[in-house]
Design an enzyme around this catalytic site. Structure first.
Site, PDB file in Angstrom:
ATOM      1  N   PHE A   1      -2.447  30.892  -6.926  1.00 51.52           N
ATOM      2  CA  PHE A   1      -2.537  30.273  -8.245  1.00 51.52           C
ATOM      3  C   PHE A   1      -1.226  30.436  -8.986  1.00 51.52           C
ATOM      4  CE2 PHE A   1      -3.868  34.642  -8.774  1.00 51.52           C
ATOM      5  CZ  PHE A   1      -3.286  35.046  -9.959  1.00 51.52           C
ATOM      6  N   CYS A   2      -1.015  29.560  -9.977  1.00 47.40           N
ATOM      7  CA  CYS A   2       0.177  29.607 -10.834  1.00 47.40           C
ATOM      8  C   CYS A   2      -0.207  29.014 -12.179  1.00 47.40           C
ATOM      9  CB  CYS A   2       1.340  28.863 -10.198  1.00 47.40           C
ATOM     10  SG  CYS A   2       0.989  27.122  -9.840  1.00 47.40           S
ATOM     11  N   THR A   3       0.762  28.806 -13.049  1.00 48.52           N
ATOM     12  CA  THR A   3       0.465  28.403 -14.425  1.00 48.52           C
ATOM     13  C   THR A   3      -0.219  27.039 -14.513  1.00 48.52           C
ATOM     14  OG1 THR A   3       2.404  29.639 -15.173  1.00 48.52           O
ATOM     15  CG2 THR A   3       1.433  28.089 -16.727  1.00 48.52           C
TER      16      THR A   3
ATOM     17  N   ILE B   1      -3.774  27.988 -13.877  1.00 45.24           N
ATOM     18  CA  ILE B   1      -4.410  28.890 -14.842  1.00 45.24           C
ATOM     19  C   ILE B   1      -4.782  28.151 -16.121  1.00 45.24           C
ATOM     20  CG2 ILE B   1      -4.094  30.988 -16.210  1.00 45.24           C
ATOM     21  CD1 ILE B   1      -1.877  31.728 -14.081  1.00 45.24           C
TER      22      ILE B   1
END
Length: 315
Positions: free
Chosen positions: A182-184, A211
C-alpha cells in the site's frame, strides 16, 4: 457539499504519452487561467498530480484532461480544506511519474491484484500475508496499517533492494510469500507490484486508491489504520474522512515535524528542523531565513507571499 473553500483532487494514470512535453505549456496556461494550483508531473509513461482550487475550476481542469481520449477514464480522489493546499501551479516533465529506476516496468501490462478498501481488512488480517508499507520512512512515522512492515527507505527507488534483502520477502519452503502493498494514493504500488510480479511473486495485492481512498471509505470503527497519513501539500496529514491532521511541516526539508521538534535548538521556523539541520549549508540557511522574513512581513500586511523555492536539503 462541504462548506470548505478549496477542493483538492489527486489523480494519476499510466498511459503512453509520446507528446507529453508538448502538453506542458497549454496545460499550465489552462490551470493558471482557472487559478488552480498544485503540481502535475508528465512523462512518457503517464500523468501524476494533485491540484486544488475552487471546485468548479478543479473540475474544469479534470474535464480538460479527460477531453484527451487517452485520459478519458482518468479517476481522481477529492477532499476539501479551509486553507489553500498549494501556493503555486507547476507542470514538470519527468522521466518517470513515480521514480523507481527499474528499466522495463510497465504497470499497464503487468500489475498486482487490486483490492478495494472494503475488502482490505480481510486480506491483511490473513496470517500468511506479508503487509508492506512502500512509503518513505518519514511518512510511515505518522501512521500505517496495523502489522505492516516498514522497509525504512528514504526514497521509493530503494524499495527493490529492500525486497531482495528482507528476510520476510524470501521463499518459505520453496514458495515466495503472498504480499500486500500500500501507499498514499496507489501510484507507487502500481510500480512496486509490477516489480514484484517481474521477480516471480505470484500472489501480489495492492490497495486500490491507496490509503486516501481507505480513509475516505472505511469508517473509523472498522479501520485497521493507525495514526495519520502524510500528504504532499499544506495540509501535511489527513485522518479518517480525509480531515486535515494536527501536524506541522518543516519548510526546509518539506517533511513533517516530529513530536517535540519545535522545542529543539535545531529547529528554526522556515529554516531547519532536527531532521534536516545537518543537511543544509549555512548559505542555504541564510537564504531560508530571508524567505521566512519576507513571508512573515507579507503575513503582517495580510498579503500572500510565495517567494523563491528553497534549496533542497543535501542527499
Amino acid at each position: 457539499m462541504s462548506a470548505s473553500r478549496y477542493l483538492t483532487a489527486a489523480f494519476y494514470k499510466f498511459v503512453d504519452l509520446p507528446d507529453y512535453a508538448e502538453r506542458k505549456a497549454p496545460l499550465l496556461a489552462f490551470c493558471e487561467a482557472r487559478q488552480v494550483k498544485g503540481l502535475i508531473l508528465l512523462a512518457r509513461e503517464g500523468i501524476n498530480s494533485t491540484i486544488a482550487g475552487a471546485p468548479e475550476d478543479v473540475h474544469a481542469v479534470l474535464a480538460y484532461l479527460r477531453a484527451d481520449p487517452r485520459l478519458a477514464d482518468l479517476q481522481h480522489k477529492e477532499s476539501f480544506a479551509d486553507k489553500a493546499p498549494f501556493y503555486r501551479m507547476k507542470v514538470r516533465l519527468k522521466k518517470e511519474i513515480v521514480t523507481m529506476q527499474v528499466e522495463g516496468l510497465d504497470p499497464t501490462r503487468t500489475v498486482g491484484t487490486y483490492v478495494k478498501p472494503e475488502d482490505w481488512n480481510a486480506l491483511i488480517s490473513s496470517p500468511d500475508v506479508v503487509l508492506v508499507d512502500t512509503r518513505n520512512d518519514y511518512e510511515v512515522e505518522l501512521g500505517t496499517f496495523a502489522g505492516a512492515i516498514n522497509p525504512h527507505i528514504k526514497s521509493f527507488s530503494e524499495l527493490p533492494r529492500w525486497v531482495q534483502q528482507a528476510p520476510s520477502m524470501q521463499p518459505q519452503t520453496g514458495k515466495k510469500p503472498r504480499v500486500a502493498m500500500f501507499c498514499t494514493g496507489g501510484i507507487r504500488c502500481e510500480k512496486s507490484t509490477a516489480y514484484m510480479k517481474a521477480q516471480g511473486y505470484d500472489e501480489v495485492y495492492h490497495l486500490e486508491g491507496g490509503i486516501l481512498k481507505y480513509l475516505e471509505t472505511v469508517p473509523p470503527q472498522d479501520s485497521l489504520w493507525q495514526g495519520e497519513c502524510f500528504v504532499f501539500d499544506e495540509r501535511v496529514s489527513v485522518g479518517h474522512g480525509l480531515v486535515p491532521g494536527p501536524h506541522g511541516l518543516c519548510r526546509a526539508c518539506r517533511q513533517p515535524l516530529e513530536d517535540g521538534a519545535s522545542a529543539s535548538p535545531l529547529y528554526e521556523a522556515g529554516v531547519s528542523c532536527p531532521r534536516c539541520h545537518a543537511q543544509t549549508s549555512e548559505t542555504q540557511k541564510a537564504s531560508a531565513r530571508e524567505r521566512q522574513r519576507q513571508w512573515e512581513l507579507a503575513k503582517s500586511r495580510q498579503q500572500t507571499h510565495i517567494g523563491a523555492v528553497l534549496p533542497k536539503a543535501l542527499p
